[in-house]
Enzyme design. Structure first.
Site, PDB file in Angstrom:
ATOM      1  N   SER A 162       0.827  -1.209   0.000  1.00 27.46           N
ATOM      2  CA  SER A 162       0.000   0.000   0.000  1.00 27.46           C
ATOM      3  C   SER A 162       0.857   1.253   0.000  1.00 27.46           C
ATOM      4  CB  SER A 162      -0.863  -0.032   1.261  1.00 27.46           C
ATOM      5  OG  SER A 162      -1.414   1.228   1.503  1.00 27.46           O
ATOM      6  N   TYR A 178      -1.344   0.180  10.270  1.00 27.11           N
ATOM      7  CA  TYR A 178      -1.634  -0.490   8.997  1.00 27.11           C
ATOM      8  C   TYR A 178      -0.441  -0.351   8.049  1.00 27.11           C
ATOM      9  CZ  TYR A 178      -3.461  -1.054   4.256  1.00 27.11           C
ATOM     10  OH  TYR A 178      -3.623  -1.430   2.939  1.00 27.11           O
ATOM     11  N   LYS A 191       2.275  -3.268   6.589  1.00 29.05           N
ATOM     12  CA  LYS A 191       2.541  -3.550   5.167  1.00 29.05           C
ATOM     13  C   LYS A 191       4.039  -3.444   4.881  1.00 29.05           C
ATOM     14  CE  LYS A 191      -1.475  -4.472   3.445  1.00 29.05           C
ATOM     15  NZ  LYS A 191      -1.778  -5.730   2.781  1.00 29.05           N
TER      16      LYS A 191
HETATM   17  N1  LIG Z   1      -8.688  -1.168  -1.230  1.00 26.51           N
HETATM   18  C1  LIG Z   1      -7.636  -0.346  -1.305  1.00 26.51           C
HETATM   19  O1  LIG Z   1      -7.759   0.844  -1.671  1.00 26.51           O
HETATM   20  C2  LIG Z   1      -6.254  -0.857  -0.974  1.00 26.51           C
HETATM   21  C3  LIG Z   1      -5.170   0.021  -1.106  1.00 26.51           C
HETATM   22  C4  LIG Z   1      -3.886  -0.461  -0.817  1.00 26.51           C
HETATM   23  C5  LIG Z   1      -3.699  -1.763  -0.434  1.00 26.51           C
HETATM   24  N2  LIG Z   1      -4.778  -2.599  -0.303  1.00 26.51           N
HETATM   25  C6  LIG Z   1      -4.533  -3.984   0.114  1.00 26.51           C
HETATM   26  O2  LIG Z   1      -5.128  -4.857  -0.816  1.00 26.51           O
HETATM   27  C7  LIG Z   1      -5.613  -6.038  -0.161  1.00 26.51           C
HETATM   28  C8  LIG Z   1      -7.054  -6.273  -0.536  1.00 26.51           C
HETATM   29  O3  LIG Z   1      -7.816  -5.133  -0.157  1.00 26.51           O
HETATM   30  P1  LIG Z   1      -9.399  -5.114  -0.288  1.00 26.51           P
HETATM   31  O4  LIG Z   1      -9.831  -3.705  -0.358  1.00 26.51           O
HETATM   32  O5  LIG Z   1      -9.809  -6.080  -1.337  1.00 26.51           O
HETATM   33  O6  LIG Z   1      -9.807  -5.669   1.145  1.00 26.51           O
HETATM   34  P2  LIG Z   1     -10.965  -6.716   1.540  1.00 26.51           P
HETATM   35  O7  LIG Z   1     -11.146  -6.555   3.008  1.00 26.51           O
HETATM   36  O8  LIG Z   1     -12.144  -6.547   0.668  1.00 26.51           O
HETATM   37  O9  LIG Z   1     -10.278  -8.111   1.209  1.00 26.51           O
HETATM   38  C9  LIG Z   1      -9.363  -8.749   2.080  1.00 26.51           C
HETATM   39  C10 LIG Z   1      -9.748 -10.219   2.118  1.00 26.51           C
HETATM   40  O10 LIG Z   1      -8.807 -10.926   2.935  1.00 26.51           O
HETATM   41  C11 LIG Z   1      -9.499 -11.811   3.834  1.00 26.51           C
HETATM   42  N3  LIG Z   1      -8.638 -11.959   5.008  1.00 26.51           N
HETATM   43  C12 LIG Z   1      -8.204 -10.964   5.839  1.00 26.51           C
HETATM   44  N4  LIG Z   1      -7.405 -11.479   6.792  1.00 26.51           N
HETATM   45  C13 LIG Z   1      -7.309 -12.819   6.555  1.00 26.51           C
HETATM   46  C14 LIG Z   1      -6.635 -13.892   7.187  1.00 26.51           C
HETATM   47  N5  LIG Z   1      -5.890 -13.693   8.283  1.00 26.51           N
HETATM   48  N6  LIG Z   1      -6.752 -15.136   6.677  1.00 26.51           N
HETATM   49  C15 LIG Z   1      -7.512 -15.360   5.570  1.00 26.51           C
HETATM   50  N7  LIG Z   1      -8.193 -14.395   4.932  1.00 26.51           N
HETATM   51  C16 LIG Z   1      -8.091 -13.126   5.414  1.00 26.51           C
HETATM   52  C17 LIG Z   1     -10.824 -11.101   4.107  1.00 26.51           C
HETATM   53  O11 LIG Z   1     -11.853 -11.977   4.519  1.00 26.51           O
HETATM   54  C18 LIG Z   1     -11.122 -10.453   2.745  1.00 26.51           C
HETATM   55  O12 LIG Z   1     -11.886 -11.287   1.915  1.00 26.51           O
HETATM   56  C19 LIG Z   1      -5.386  -5.828   1.324  1.00 26.51           C
HETATM   57  O13 LIG Z   1      -4.214  -6.496   1.704  1.00 26.51           O
HETATM   58  C20 LIG Z   1      -5.196  -4.318   1.440  1.00 26.51           C
HETATM   59  O14 LIG Z   1      -4.374  -3.960   2.518  1.00 26.51           O
HETATM   60  C21 LIG Z   1      -6.048  -2.175  -0.569  1.00 26.51           C
END
Ligand SMILES: NC(=O)c1ccc[n+]([C@@H]2O[C@H](COP(=O)([O-])OP(=O)(O)OC[C@H]3O[C@@H](n4cnc5c(N)ncnc54)[C@H](O)[C@@H]3O)[C@@H](O)[C@H]2O)c1
Length: 328
Positions: free
Chosen positions: A116, A140, A144
């Site tokens: 991120s 957070y 990361k």
């Molecule tokens: N959405 C954004 O703008 C953004 C920006 C930068 C980074 N990210 C990163 O991208 C990734 C996905 O983001 P997102 O928005 O799709 O989030 P999200 O919450 O929709 O998806 C994360 C998924 O991981 C699963 N999960 C979490 N912890 C877990 C564990 N310990 N074991 C098994 N499953 C687990 C959750 O159930 C969920 O389905 C994340 O790692 C997030 O930090 C997202």
């Protein structure tokens, strides 16, 4: 080919699974459904495992073979991380270490990690390069950055292919309308604006209007979820073909203020948005815009969603459909 997608029931992970299935790959989703949705898992095996549960993890993944692993599973709410840092260190750092251990135990290679822009903290740069200072300002972002370091170190030590992709603000929805953003606790700007238009009970606030920016509101770089998952596949294809950096920024390289996004939402939805301001949120940097030259050059990335109205239009279609189907 066969892939493991951790977090494949979540927002970005479900778009990745969809892309892989379209390429006729076999996909296994590992997701504990803590923030993801069962309805996102289609046409693939689902392992309902927590990455923190080492015993179950090795039991279910032992002797399984995958050509590549896309690691999206993680917790990503900044405010939750400030209130409960240990939860974030356990889930995002230990969870990633456990995945690396399973990879080594089973001779698995080729890891693509969701990092991120939060790793940079409050950058002063107009366009943030990958080698900019990394001083995350919330647990957070710290989680990361540490996960990236652990992946790099393990990869160097054991000769794994790995890459960290630092997304700026993910947004938009599958252009075919099958998947979209559905976080139970939504902190992202575009879904919150659209939700407040669909459901008058949903309050929408702008946090802070005296930042030192063109209109006083925060600036962010918004990148469409389909373009994000494309970079993951390009990175996988490039493993072993040409030299790659350890980490890349994934952003469009253009900043939009909160008020500009509101205006674009008004244009797409043809609705007037009632703007109410609140105090700044803790841990919100003033501006985060990617320098994306490296990913454009090294992976030949060609983002399709460069118009904000097209991005919002895809999200609006998804949110309208979700509101009709699920009532929220
Ligand atoms: N959405 C954004 O703008 C953004 C920006 C930068 C980074 N990210 C990163 O991208 C990734 C996905 O983001 P997102 O928005 O799709 O989030 P999200 O919450 O929709 O998806 C994360 C998924 O991981 C699963 N999960 C979490 N912890 C877990 C564990 N310990 N074991 C098994 N499953 C687990 C959750 O159930 C969920 O389905 C994340 O790692 C997030 O930090 C997202």
């Amino acid at each position: 080919m066969k892939f493991l997608v951790t977090g494949g029931a979540g927002y970005i992970g479900s778009h990745m699974v969809n892309l892989l299935l379209k390429k006729n790959s076999e996909v296994v989703v590992l997701d504990n459904l803590s923030t993801g949705h069962e309805y996102n898992i289609q046409d693939c095996e689902h392992l309902n495992i927590d990455l923190v549960d080492t015993e179950n993890l090795s039991k279910k993944l032992n002797k399984r073979k995958f050509d590549g692993i896309f690691h999206f599973a993680g917790k990503s709410l900044v405010s939750e991380s400030i209130n409960n840092p240990d939860l974030y260190y356990l889930n995002n750092i230990t969870g990633t270490k456990n995945l690396l251990k399973v990879m080594l135990d089973n001779d698995l290679n080729n890891l693509i990690f969701s990092s991120s822009a939060a790793v940079y903290g409050k950058s002063e740069l107009d366009f943030i390069t990958e080698d900019a200072n990394k001083m995350p300002i919330n647990p957070y972002g710290k989680s990361k950055l540490q996960a990236e370091k652990d992946i790099n170190q393990t990869s160097k030590q054991y000769g794994l292919n790995s890459i960290s992709l630092r997304y700026f603000n993910a947004c938009g929805a599958d252009p075919e309308g099958k998947f979209g953003e559905d976080h139970a606790c939504e902190t992202h700007l575009i879904p919150n604006i659209l939700q407040s238009l669909l459901d008058p009970k949903e309050e929408f606030y702008v946090y802070g209007n005296n930042y030192p920016t063109k209109d006083g509101t925060c600036i962010r770089d918004y990148v469409h979820v389909s373009d994000i998952v494309d970079t993951h596949y390009l990175a996988f294809e490039n493993f072993g073909v040409s030299r790659m950096q350890q980490a890349y920024n994934i952003g469009i390289g253009k900043g939009f203020s909160v008020l500009e996004i509101i205006k674009a939402c008004e244009q797409v939805t043809k609705n007037k948005i009632d703007i109410k301001f609140k105090d700044k949120r803790e841990g919100d940097p003033i501006s985060l815009v990617a320098d994306n030259k490296s990913i454009l050059a090294d992976l030949n990335w060609n983002p399709q969603f460069t118009s904000m109205t097209n991005i919002i239009d895809s999200a609006w279609r998804w949110h309208t459909k979700r509101f009709i189907l699920y009532g929220h």
